[in-house]
Design a protein around this motif. Structure first.
Motif, short mmCIF file in Angstrom:
data_model
loop_
_atom_site.label_atom_id
_atom_site.label_comp_id
_atom_site.label_asym_id
_atom_site.label_seq_id
_atom_site.Cartn_x
_atom_site.Cartn_y
_atom_site.Cartn_z
N PHE A 21 0.82 -1.21 0.00
CA PHE A 21 0.00 0.00 0.00
C PHE A 21 0.86 1.27 0.00
N MET A 22 1.98 1.25 0.71
CA MET A 22 2.88 2.39 0.71
C MET A 22 3.44 2.64 -0.69
N THR A 23 3.77 1.56 -1.40
CA THR A 23 4.28 1.68 -2.76
C THR A 23 3.24 2.30 -3.69
N ASN A 24 2.00 1.84 -3.55
CA ASN A 24 0.92 2.40 -4.38
C ASN A 24 0.70 3.88 -4.09
N ALA A 25 0.70 4.23 -2.81
CA ALA A 25 0.51 5.64 -2.44
C ALA A 25 1.65 6.50 -2.97
N THR A 26 2.88 6.00 -2.83
CA THR A 26 4.04 6.74 -3.34
C THR A 26 3.99 6.89 -4.85
N LEU A 27 3.56 5.81 -5.52
CA LEU A 27 3.45 5.84 -6.98
C LEU A 27 2.42 6.87 -7.43
N ALA A 28 1.28 6.94 -6.72
CA ALA A 28 0.25 7.92 -7.07
C ALA A 28 0.77 9.35 -6.92
N VAL A 29 1.50 9.60 -5.82
CA VAL A 29 2.07 10.93 -5.60
C VAL A 29 3.10 11.25 -6.67
N MET A 30 3.93 10.26 -7.02
CA MET A 30 4.95 10.48 -8.04
C MET A 30 4.32 10.79 -9.40
N ILE A 31 3.22 10.10 -9.73
CA ILE A 31 2.54 10.37 -11.00
C ILE A 31 1.99 11.79 -11.02
N LEU A 32 1.38 12.20 -9.90
CA LEU A 32 0.83 13.55 -9.81
C LEU A 32 1.93 14.60 -9.96
N VAL A 33 3.02 14.40 -9.23
CA VAL A 33 4.15 15.33 -9.33
C VAL A 33 4.74 15.32 -10.73
N GLY A 34 4.81 14.13 -11.33
CA GLY A 34 5.33 14.02 -12.69
C GLY A 34 4.50 14.79 -13.70
N ILE A 35 3.18 14.70 -13.57
CA ILE A 35 2.29 15.46 -14.47
C ILE A 35 2.53 16.95 -14.31
N PHE A 36 2.63 17.39 -13.05
CA PHE A 36 2.86 18.82 -12.80
C PHE A 36 4.19 19.27 -13.41
N ILE A 37 5.24 18.47 -13.21
CA ILE A 37 6.56 18.83 -13.76
C ILE A 37 6.52 18.88 -15.28
N LEU A 38 5.84 17.90 -15.89
CA LEU A 38 5.73 17.87 -17.35
C LEU A 38 5.04 19.13 -17.87
N LEU A 39 3.92 19.49 -17.24
CA LEU A 39 3.18 20.68 -17.68
C LEU A 39 4.01 21.94 -17.47
N ALA A 40 4.64 22.05 -16.28
CA ALA A 40 5.43 23.24 -15.98
C ALA A 40 6.63 23.35 -16.92
N TRP A 41 7.31 22.23 -17.17
CA TRP A 41 8.49 22.22 -18.04
C TRP A 41 8.13 22.61 -19.47
N SER A 42 6.96 22.16 -19.91
CA SER A 42 6.53 22.48 -21.28
C SER A 42 5.94 23.88 -21.38
N ALA A 43 5.49 24.45 -20.27
CA ALA A 43 4.89 25.78 -20.31
C ALA A 43 5.91 26.89 -20.13
N ILE A 44 7.01 26.61 -19.46
CA ILE A 44 8.02 27.64 -19.16
C ILE A 44 8.52 28.34 -20.43
N PRO A 45 8.82 27.62 -21.53
CA PRO A 45 9.29 28.33 -22.73
C PRO A 45 8.31 29.37 -23.25
N ALA A 46 7.02 29.17 -23.03
CA ALA A 46 6.04 30.14 -23.50
C ALA A 46 6.20 31.47 -22.80
N PHE A 47 6.52 31.42 -21.50
CA PHE A 47 6.60 32.66 -20.72
C PHE A 47 7.91 33.42 -20.94
N LYS A 48 8.80 32.85 -21.77
CA LYS A 48 9.98 33.61 -22.18
C LYS A 48 9.62 34.64 -23.24
#
Length: 300
Positions: A21-48
């Protein structure tokens, strides 16, 4: 010895379950953080190349203008919240009313018929609901308000309310059923009517679950794409009322992302829209959790 071995085996099994259960919870958090990082990383060039303040407060979205490209998402944000608010205004009273009817008023046979219908409603594809908006609700709204067409925010609100209803009804009904029967019996014993018991005792006792159902319904409305794309007119202008044609953030991403050239300002700006949508959804869910925790603390 056998008892010690059994205890060791039991502890080992418990540790495995805990690790699973700890692995599943950690995986869910990692996926959420990964989505946020992906969106932020892809959006940053626009704000230049796009001023962030103008991006958030601008009302014009015209990335293909031959004169000057404009990237303002305020009209899309307002449109998204407008149809979500309209959907909740329609869905909350109907959803809670149906849930209360199913939990306290309906006969078992009636409940057996209505409950599956509500659950089937949740499985209807959003594109089919969009067809209803075009064929049924759109012409009706146009006729009632003397409009050239009914593809507007009101149409989208009605359709999103239909899509949010199954979530609100199912979770609210489960919350009302979970209220201890002793609450109802004590209220009736003190002379309260069934209506007074439902309104003043059961619904307040089940409020945390009802709020959760509303927030989940709100999340469904904010994130819906196909229905609002088909039924709201997709006008990028700033909305001036529920009878105006609008374009939501999700509809903009769905329309443009598949056709925009990769690694252009327009491409990165669409990821910026997705990032804003992600943050709004996250804040809505966070607010719901805070409200639920405060309510539960008061109950205790």
């Amino acid at each position: 010895m056998q008892i010690l071995q059994k205890k060791k085996i039991t502890r080992f099994k418990e540790s495995l379950i805990q690790t699973f259960f700890m692995t599943n919870a950690t995986l869910a958090v990692m996926i959420l953080v990964g989505i946020f990082i992906l969106l932020a990383w892809s959006a940053i060039p626009a704000f230049k190349e796009i001023n962030f303040v103008k991006f958030m407060t601008g009302v014009n979205w015209d990335p293909t203008s031959p004169v000057k490209e404009e990237y303002g998402i305020l009209s899309m944000v307002v449109s998204t919240f407008m149809v979500t608010f309209g959907a909740l205004v329609i869905a909350i009273p109907i959803g809670i009313g149906v849930a209360a009817y199913l939990s306290d008023v309906a006969q078992p046979r009636t409940r057996e018929i209505i409950k599956p219908v509500v659950e089937i409603l949740a499985g209807i594809p959003s594109v089919v609901v969009g067809f209803l908006g075009i064929v049924l609700f759109g012409p009706l709204i146009a006729h009632l308000f003397h409009l050239p067409n009914g593809l507007n925010a009101l149409n989208g609100s009605v359709l999103l309310a239909i899509m949010a209803l199954p979530t609100i009804i199912s979770i609210s009904e489960d919350s009302l059923k979970a209220v201890p029967r002793s609450y109802q019996e004590a209220s009736l014993a003190l002379g309260a009517s069934r209506w007074e018991t439902l309104v003043r005792i059961k619904i307040p006792a089940a409020l945390s679950g009802i709020i959760a159902s509303i927030m989940l319904g709100m999340g469904r409305a904010i994130g819906e794409t196909m229905t609002v794309l088909m039924a709201t007119g997709n006008a990028s202008a700033f909305p001036h009322g529920f009878l105006s044609s609008i374009r939501t953030m999700t509809a903009t991403i769905a329309i443009e992302l598949g056709e925009v050239p990769y690694f252009t300002t327009h491409y990165y700006a669409l990821f910026g829209v997705g990032l804003v949508l992600f943050i709004i959804t996250f804040l809505v869910n966070l607010s719901a959790d805070l409200i639920l925790h405060r309510y539960q603390e008061r109950e205790q």
